[in-house]
Design a protein around this motif. Sequence first.
Motif, PDB file in Angstrom:
ATOM      1  N   MET A  49       0.941  -1.385   0.024  1.00  0.00           N
ATOM      2  CA  MET A  49      -0.016  -0.072  -0.041  1.00  0.00           C
ATOM      3  C   MET A  49       0.593   1.165   0.300  1.00  0.00           C
ATOM      4  SD  MET A  49      -2.729  -0.550  -0.006  1.00  0.00           S
ATOM      5  CE  MET A  49      -3.434   0.754   0.814  1.00  0.00           C
ATOM      6  N   LEU A  50       0.289   2.238  -0.539  1.00  0.00           N
ATOM      7  CA  LEU A  50       0.712   3.815  -0.573  1.00  0.00           C
ATOM      8  C   LEU A  50       0.912   3.839   0.991  1.00  0.00           C
ATOM      9  CD1 LEU A  50      -0.534   4.835  -3.424  1.00  0.00           C
ATOM     10  CD2 LEU A  50       2.082   4.528  -2.784  1.00  0.00           C
ATOM     11  N   HIS A  51       2.361   3.875   1.632  1.00  0.00           N
ATOM     12  CA  HIS A  51       2.097   4.825   3.035  1.00  0.00           C
ATOM     13  C   HIS A  51       2.700   5.465   3.803  1.00  0.00           C
ATOM     14  CE1 HIS A  51       4.293   1.320   2.836  1.00  0.00           C
ATOM     15  NE2 HIS A  51       4.346   1.696   3.946  1.00  0.00           N
ATOM     16  N   ARG A  52       2.447   6.529   4.549  1.00  0.00           N
ATOM     17  CA  ARG A  52       3.845   6.761   4.618  1.00  0.00           C
ATOM     18  C   ARG A  52       3.741   7.124   6.444  1.00  0.00           C
ATOM     19  NH1 ARG A  52       3.844  13.962   3.958  1.00  0.00           N
ATOM     20  NH2 ARG A  52       3.652  13.077   1.684  1.00  0.00           N
ATOM     21  N   PRO A  53       4.814   6.768   6.890  1.00  0.00           N
ATOM     22  CA  PRO A  53       4.153   7.526   8.670  1.00  0.00           C
ATOM     23  C   PRO A  53       4.485   8.468   8.983  1.00  0.00           C
ATOM     24  CG  PRO A  53       7.067   6.932   7.304  1.00  0.00           C
ATOM     25  CD  PRO A  53       6.037   6.795   6.605  1.00  0.00           C
ATOM     26  N   ILE A  54       3.660   8.614  10.116  1.00  0.00           N
ATOM     27  CA  ILE A  54       3.488   9.964  10.477  1.00  0.00           C
ATOM     28  C   ILE A  54       4.304  10.013  12.020  1.00  0.00           C
ATOM     29  CG2 ILE A  54       1.792  10.732   8.611  1.00  0.00           C
ATOM     30  CD1 ILE A  54      -0.298   9.591  10.421  1.00  0.00           C
ATOM     31  N   GLY A  55       4.280   8.932  12.612  1.00  0.00           N
ATOM     32  CA  GLY A  55       4.567   8.988  14.062  1.00  0.00           C
ATOM     33  C   GLY A  55       5.167   7.428  14.730  1.00  0.00           C
ATOM     34  N   ARG A  56       5.501   8.001  16.384  1.00  0.00           N
ATOM     35  CA  ARG A  56       5.280   6.859  17.103  1.00  0.00           C
ATOM     36  C   ARG A  56       4.718   6.903  18.483  1.00  0.00           C
ATOM     37  NH1 ARG A  56      10.726   4.212  17.651  1.00  0.00           N
ATOM     38  NH2 ARG A  56       9.388   1.878  17.396  1.00  0.00           N
ATOM     39  N   ALA A  64       0.093   6.774   7.630  1.00  0.00           N
ATOM     40  CA  ALA A  64      -1.359   6.818   6.911  1.00  0.00           C
ATOM     41  C   ALA A  64      -0.821   6.188   5.442  1.00  0.00           C
ATOM     42  CB  ALA A  64      -0.844   9.066   6.309  1.00  0.00           C
ATOM     43  N   LEU A  65      -2.395   5.395   4.907  1.00  0.00           N
ATOM     44  CA  LEU A  65      -2.695   4.627   3.631  1.00  0.00           C
ATOM     45  C   LEU A  65      -3.167   5.429   2.659  1.00  0.00           C
ATOM     46  CD1 LEU A  65      -1.607   2.807   5.878  1.00  0.00           C
ATOM     47  CD2 LEU A  65      -2.438   0.975   4.859  1.00  0.00           C
ATOM     48  N   TYR A  66      -2.810   5.601   1.059  1.00  0.00           N
ATOM     49  CA  TYR A  66      -4.196   5.908   0.714  1.00  0.00           C
ATOM     50  C   TYR A  66      -3.228   5.497  -1.022  1.00  0.00           C
ATOM     51  CZ  TYR A  66       0.727   7.240   0.491  1.00  0.00           C
ATOM     52  OH  TYR A  66       2.329   8.194   0.638  1.00  0.00           O
ATOM     53  N   LEU A  67      -5.114   5.210  -1.831  1.00  0.00           N
ATOM     54  CA  LEU A  67      -4.710   3.959  -2.892  1.00  0.00           C
ATOM     55  C   LEU A  67      -4.294   5.482  -3.848  1.00  0.00           C
ATOM     56  CD1 LEU A  67      -8.386   3.191  -2.485  1.00  0.00           C
ATOM     57  CD2 LEU A  67      -5.855   1.975  -2.325  1.00  0.00           C
ATOM     58  N   THR A  68      -4.516   6.909  -4.064  1.00  0.00           N
ATOM     59  CA  THR A  68      -3.981   8.010  -5.435  1.00  0.00           C
ATOM     60  C   THR A  68      -3.022   8.467  -4.784  1.00  0.00           C
ATOM     61  OG1 THR A  68      -6.353   8.704  -5.455  1.00  0.00           O
ATOM     62  CG2 THR A  68      -4.778   9.953  -6.795  1.00  0.00           C
ATOM     63  N   ARG A  69      -1.999   8.014  -5.428  1.00  0.00           N
ATOM     64  CA  ARG A  69      -0.396   8.843  -5.494  1.00  0.00           C
ATOM     65  C   ARG A  69      -0.327  11.000  -5.039  1.00  0.00           C
ATOM     66  NH1 ARG A  69       3.332   5.406  -6.203  1.00  0.00           N
ATOM     67  NH2 ARG A  69       3.184   3.713  -7.291  1.00  0.00           N
ATOM     68  N   VAL A  70       0.578  10.835  -4.254  1.00  0.00           N
ATOM     69  CA  VAL A  70       0.288  12.573  -4.098  1.00  0.00           C
ATOM     70  C   VAL A  70       0.727  13.537  -4.154  1.00  0.00           C
ATOM     71  CG1 VAL A  70       1.186  14.289  -1.850  1.00  0.00           C
ATOM     72  CG2 VAL A  70       0.574  11.745  -1.525  1.00  0.00           C
ATOM     73  N   SER A  71       1.094  13.118  -5.872  1.00  0.00           N
ATOM     74  CA  SER A  71       1.533  13.929  -6.777  1.00  0.00           C
ATOM     75  C   SER A  71       0.316  14.178  -7.802  1.00  0.00           C
ATOM     76  CB  SER A  71       2.797  13.309  -7.700  1.00  0.00           C
ATOM     77  OG  SER A  71       2.158  11.711  -8.555  1.00  0.00           O
ATOM     78  N   GLY A  72      -0.666  13.284  -7.515  1.00  0.00           N
ATOM     79  CA  GLY A  72      -1.492  13.682  -8.359  1.00  0.00           C
ATOM     80  C   GLY A  72      -3.245  14.122  -7.660  1.00  0.00           C
TER      81      GLY A  72
END
Length: 298
Positions: free
Chosen positions: A158-165, A273-281
Amino acid sequence: MQKLHKLLRMGDLAAFVGIVDDGGFAEAARRRGMSASTLSRSVTRLEEQLKVTLLRRTTRSIEITSEGAAVLAEAREILNRSETLKEIATSGQAPAGPLRVNAPVPFVLHVLAPRLAEFHANYPAIQLSIDMTDTLVDLIGSHADVAIRLGRLQDSEMLHRPIGRTAWKLVAAPDYLDRKGWPEALADLARLEQVRFAAPDHINTLRFIGMADPLEIPASVTANNGEAVRQLVLRGLGVARFSDFMIADDIRAGRLVELFSGQLDAEPLEISALYLTRVSGLRRLGVFLDWLDAIQVG
């Protein structure tokens, strides 16, 4: 399928995708503020143009055909490309449009809600919609653009970004400890009671550094919602283990106290944070993720 976008109306494709995602015509119509008959006409138009049956309909449910599944995948791609084109066309303007966020109840209440006024002030044209759930849901099924997940990710594709712990803390209300006795040693915890989470059960396990086995504490009450567990602990029903972001304000205000600080043996909880659409789009998704990064969750 390659020329699907040249044949069909975007609105019909969006209606078809929405009906499948929402599990039926009635719910899709309710979410979109239109009649089920309008959506039905959209699907009928698609079926007539493609000369295939997309959905089998009964009085209570829908079933997507194999041809419908193939069209669905292509329709999603076309709609995503359309959204990307809109973003490119308006790249000189402030990010705008709907953004649906799915997140656990405690994360919304203790991290997002206290700060959303700031986000809205910076991006007033983004229409946030927040769905709260303590259960894991897929992004398509939850109609979410971005989902906040706590814990180690199982699906690395999955497209994802770590945002903290966030660290774990064992806490109790001071008045509860006044009644039951303040524990001076770990063994003293056994005379207290634990407010337990119905799921996941591992949150209830209390391991401490230097102890081979978990410490067993009698249960007072079990709840299936993290915020409910917090409220019960605040009201003196027992001790419980929480992620730091849930109870940091309570500790600062003296409503809760941490027990045996630094001795709880539990890995910090990853927040992603998980997402389906690329951030660039999708610029509105990008600025939301950047904002999450900036607030330093955990």
